[in-house]
Design an enzyme around this catalytic site. Structure first.
Site, PDB file in Angstrom:
ATOM      1  CB  SER A  56      -0.875  -0.005   1.253  1.00 10.22           C
ATOM      2  OG  SER A  56      -1.334   1.296   1.546  1.00 10.22           O
ATOM      3  CE  LYS A  87      -4.526  -3.027   3.992  1.00 10.99           C
ATOM      4  NZ  LYS A  87      -5.150  -1.955   3.214  1.00 10.99           N
ATOM      5  CG  ASN A 144      -3.828  -4.544   0.285  1.00 10.55           C
ATOM      6  OD1 ASN A 144      -4.313  -4.548   1.411  1.00 10.55           O
ATOM      7  ND2 ASN A 144      -3.311  -3.464  -0.273  1.00 10.55           N
ATOM      8  NE  ARG A 186     -21.230 -10.799 -43.247  1.00  7.86           N
ATOM      9  CZ  ARG A 186     -21.082 -11.053 -44.553  1.00  7.86           C
ATOM     10  NH1 ARG A 186     -20.969 -10.071 -45.400  1.00  7.86           N
ATOM     11  NH2 ARG A 186     -21.031 -12.299 -44.982  1.00  7.86           N
TER      12      ARG A 186
END
Lengths: 449, 449, 449, 449
Positions: free
Chosen positions: D262, D268, D270, D301
């Protein structure tokens, strides 16, 4: 639009936020003014190595982290002291979301400008074809006469509402995102409030009551509002493409060299503008759903939901802008064949005037009886190939008590398309009047044309 | 909400339109006043045979055709002359769409009222917990301290915007649909304009510039606006459900008899309110996409697109209203465990104060160096199980040049959560102030509480 | 299909599971045989009070909890001892999911049967119109001649693949769900394995390796496979509805009393079957997205995701089955106007043979030069209104070196549609051959017709 | 996967088709062998000017048209005669769709290989943790004990079905698309059949009964099958991310330098792998809906529907492949904390054994009475904080007739998690057995590990 959401512009907008952050903090005495000057001077996407940025972003989980690393290195190369103050007190999401807001501001402006141009073209069509009679079609079948002006006014009417919605968006959805790591701006201490206010002013973005990092209704509102615009563009494109069908041929998209040809069939002139809008009308709604599903974001920063937005919202704006641009070109150069409109009206040998006859009869014999009688006459007209007017005239001779009351003169008038377009012209005029009145202070719509 | 979109109310609203139509036409001299009186007196869903109506609707392709048949028969039984004027000059879509508008008006009012009540509960939580410290979580991991008041204010902030959006919807999306078979009102001749105006006034619906039968941006806007509301409700429900997890247990949904139990596990107390909102947040976004895809409607009445709306929009409103009601109940009775919030904060032994330390250090040694130093200390704290505060204090003893500058007193203050919640209280106050200020003229929001 | 997913059948299928559970447990000696006899005898939806069931379900969070309460009360009224063994060792989800599997088995059978009937009708059309020349359309513009048999064979070709997919689904997606409160069947002790095996055999459902309560790929696969079927039905409906347009009129939906009329326009004959299929093709894809989003289910039982499925999957099957039934009726009674197909071919005065000419020329002067030359001739033909064949013949007179090589006889053959339908007949035959070969052991497809 | 759908590879695959087409036609005597040699030698993306290609594609409406122009120019520069035979008898869609098939073949192979690796990791987790007790969670609340091996086996069980589905896809969805301008191959005359057969063989793609240009069930099936895979990946990611929450901490994603950090919070870690999968699980389902909505393609088409697929299907495969790769890495390096799993089990002081007690009591006093009695005891245990086992023991002392029958020894065994994991180990073994048995002839799954 491609440019606004292209890599270069995206990074530049994030750097614009870093620059404004440094300058705002210097102004509030949070970081040295000299540091801010240096930081701001280096917030230029031209200095960024996009290849290594892309690789690092994949690993880091977002684009802001490696961008700050590069920016810090650039600043450090000039002044190691100043480098300490890069990205001061901010978090990745502040930079990404506020950068996005700057992109959205540009994008909404482009869309509104193109929409104003589309509306000018539609107003022109509505005005010019106020009296151009054509068949109205319901369930893709001939119904009753309308005018092409009314059809164009219907498109315009929706687009005018979309301009109003865009104006609301521009006023309400954009806002600074600035909260720091968990949304409290704790890292900035007591200066947080003033810095946020100056930053908002510097970027000319509204200052919200609190950070909206995990409350995504702003971006979801942009997505869904643009989504409804695309729906209206798709409706217009569907109408036009149906009217360009070979057997119908009431409209033709403007020709342009290299546009709409076929590699195998040299005679083809394909409605390629409509195809772009119709493809967008298939692609954008599910992308709007993505933005809405993604709103369920966990706590102060989401796991998956936020990330799901990153490419989705730009894609919505690009597809919508592309569709809008195509329909603007189509509307501006649309080839209208009045004679074909008139002749197609006669394809059912008068059946489309059945309602007119039915209503005229109903005044005498009631809606239900009249409906039954005319339905039966229609059935015979279809079976025999004899036009409805003749069929009714013959009926009148045979049984004066039924349709006999409708004299030859009245029948003539009932079978005149100009006589059965009702409020078409008045409706066109009302929409044009609204168009002229325009949005308050918005030159695009209120200009006379 | 179930009632508003139930069969009985749906049919009644269509009959309300037929009644208003007859009365308006009588007022304009288009049909006899006596016919209008009889027609209006029979426009009561109690007179309708719903079983045969359902069967006939499947065959006819819409509900209005057999409803008009039944109504006409009812009137004819009283007065065959009056029966001629039932549904005069209108088309099925006029009745279906305008009936829908009457339902939407009711539905938006119910939603706005429930939203006002939710907001009152959220404002109460924000105010009461302005100083209740809890951990902020990003990527579903502990990040930094926030307050529960700030979290509640974040929910409220979004909901306040949703009330503004609802007010815009109520003002802009509702409108009379009245165009006759192809949108020109040709069947009513020159009286069409006055009849439309009186009809709009009678139903208290805005009169649009022209019929919007094939321009579906109004209903799409309702759908997508409500869709963003559901997204915000889902976000709130996700937050609450995460906080009610057994190991976290900071919040508990209000208990109610028979609510949230388990057939196999007697000890369970399930967050059933959140489940309703989360299920809605999964179901509504794709339904919004349906409404947007369905906007591509052909010409003057669509083949498929219009029909796709019929059950979809009511479902969106029912699911949203159900989610809103549940979250209102949840917010009003939410059990908040302050002690648990405080103790969970300590789960990481001080790691969540890493940023505070990092910022304090950064002022001396720069952001990058401070970040690296603190990251390293965190790594050791995690590895050894020694709290970060102790780890740093020991570091300071070993090398005063690094963290040594942070004295014991400063460390104490850096590790006090109340000292690192930044602007939380100020942000809460700003949102509460906006809440108090309310929407102009809307009592629900501006009432003191 | 409405019946299969109606309230009565839904509850009955859940009761069927309770009954089979009791009987299986008695067979394994887990509960008394006498209790099982009584329980099984009362597992009849006729005994259930649906009104109180619905109210209690809203509170309890699912339908199984109050259903077990009612069933237990019914059994207790007969034998309080037996009542102890109702729902023994099971959890709500076991009953709901396995009941759903029984409904799906019925639903897939109905769909497959209807699909077989649709295919028989399509095979009939392909065979009958193997040589019926019509214009092929690309980008909604005339392209080259094809046959109507080829178009029908194209629809059939896709539907044959859908039958194969259905067969795979029937074999692979259905399975018993039986896991108890957390999926371990702990409450049944060592008898759990035998009970599960007997229960699977009793219900004639495959016994999976482990409970799939939180692994929703089975139901998601049903949803998405049915979703692709609806897409193909929508494609067929779009083709047919385009061909029923008033100006084109090559096809007409079968007439039926009260079907496809208009309240305001007595002459209309709307393609209502196509409208049903097209509406389904708008509604089902987002519902499939709901099922896929809902797959992200937490742990051993989800909060929101599972609940989101409850009404969604039945709705998918109902809409799909309704669309299929309509297209079966449309295909079986489709009115084909060969003369109109032939005359529409001439609408462009020969331009659709431009490729034939281009290819013939290309053998002499190369693809690019031939393309340019023919494109230019087409442009003149369009501008002058002179048919392309005449234009080319005149060109040949003026400059024998260019198109001159194409003599009058060759031009005749190049402008004969029967001469330029390529492999149409061979392709039709191949699809019909595949159709005849059928699915192994599936009578519907392999029967000669 | 990025490479497979990148610009270079996309163009190369289209050139591969052009090359194979020329060689097949030479082999059938349709074009000169010398021309084919030259054409084939120049079908190399390195020769293509991508910038001008992109610009021209925007105008032409598809990528094939300007690519053929460039290729023709390249060939003409070598041999003007050979240039005449570039793209002979084909249409843009033949090249685009068949090129896509070649890309899909590669993409499905990559996905299957990664899936095999994921499954090997999951099988390892299931085997290793066959006896690792953890709490099972329903409605995100503690329910009953399970094992982590059972949870991993549940993930694996779904993934094994996905491999079977992939094998079906690889066998059934891929096919040559070759039909010329309107699907009849008319431009190739009688040689069309042999050319198509040789072309299919050359590209090693199945030859379908007829061209599928406007029947999009093949690509829709790829999209929706991959969509269900992503749903299962998302479910696994949701489970893991919930178990990595700070307070729960039973699992940790594998660490990697620069991964999951982070910018503002150095402590952190994560769960970035889960975030990628969860974001994909939000983004892919609506994209599947796009593919299904896009199936409604007009005639030979489409106008919009086909174009809507172009970027959507590659995006589905890229997002899915990215999610799969991340979950493969996560599964292979997942850090499992057995002690934490064990200690979290005790968080409710024995409430999670309530069902065990309830079932044991039910054998004596019936399910309903036992449930009520235990529920009441749980309520007291929660209110007083006294463990359930103690609460029940005290109850037994007070009133031996109720829980008294449960002696101390039986209570001990009822409160032992290893004693209440039911069939967990047997279920794990069954899934592992299925895994070992593997897909017939697919080495990835059947290899021992």
């Amino acid at each position: 639009m491609l440019a606004i959401f292209g890599d270069a512009q995206r990074v530049q907008r994030m750097l614009d936020v870093e620059s404004a952050l440094a300058r705002s903090q210097a102004q509030c005495g949070v970081i040295p003014a000299s540091a801010a000057v240096i930081i701001a001077s280096l917030c230029d996407a031209d200095h960024i190595d996009f290849v290594s940025l892309g690789e690092a972003a994949a690993n880091a989980g977002n684009l802001a982290i490696p961008l700050v690393v590069q920016l810090t290195a650039l600043v450090a190369a000039r002044d190691t002291e100043a480098a300490k103050f890069v990205h001061w007190g901010a978090t990745s999401q502040d930079i990404i979301d506020t950068g996005l807001m700057l992109q959205l501001r540009d994008a909404l402006l482009v869309i509104d400008t193109d929409l104003a141009a589309l509306n000018a073209a539609l107003a022109g069509l509505a005005r010019e074809h106020r009296h151009t009679v054509m068949i109205g079609r319901t369930w893709m079948q001939h119904a009753l006469p309308i005018t092409f002006g009314l059809k164009a006014a219907g498109w315009l009417d929706a687009m005018l509402r979309h301009r109003t919605r865009l104006a609301t968006l521009q006023g309400a959805s954009l806002a600074l995102q600035f909260g720091g790591a968990a949304g409290t701006l704790a890292s900035l201490g007591p200066e947080a409030g003033p810095v946020a206010a100056v930053l908002a002013r510097t970027l000319d973005l509204p200052l919200p009551d609190l950070p909206w990092h995990a409350q995504r209704d702003r971006v979801a509102e942009v997505a869904s509002t643009i989504g409804t615009l695309v729906g209206s563009l798709g409706k217009m494109a569907r109408d036009i493409s149906l009217l360009t069908q070979t057997e119908i041929a009431e409209l033709t998209e403007p020709a342009a060299s290299g546009r709409g040809g076929s590699s195998a069939m040299p005679h083809k002139r394909n409605p390629v503008g409509c195809a772009v809008a119709l493809a967008a009308a298939v692609r954008v709604p599910p992308l709007v759903a993505t933005m809405l599903v993604a709103m369920v974001q966990e706590h102060e920063r989401a796991l998956g939901g936020w990330q799901a937005e990153w490419e989705t919202l730009p894609l919505i704006l690009q597809l919508s802008s592309g569709a809008l641009e195509q329909m603007r070109v189509v509307a501006a150069g649309l080839v209208v064949d009045r004679e074909r409109m008139r002749s197609n009206l006669d394809a059912t040998h008068g059946l489309v005037f059945a309602e007119a006859v039915s209503m005229a009869l109903a005044e005498r014999i009631g809606r239900t009886a009249a409906h039954a009688l005319v339905e039966e006459a229609c059935r015979r007209a279809v079976a025999t190939g004899i036009p409805l007017r003749t069929t009714l005239a013959v009926d009148a001779v045979r049984d004066p008590s039924a349709t006999g009351a409708l004299g030859s003169e009245q029948l003539d008038s009932l079978f005149d398309p100009q006589g059965y377009i009702g409020q078409s012209a008045a409706m066109v005029d009302r929409v044009l009047h609204t168009y002229q009145a325009g949005l308050p202070g918005q030159p695009g719509a209120s200009s006379k044309d």
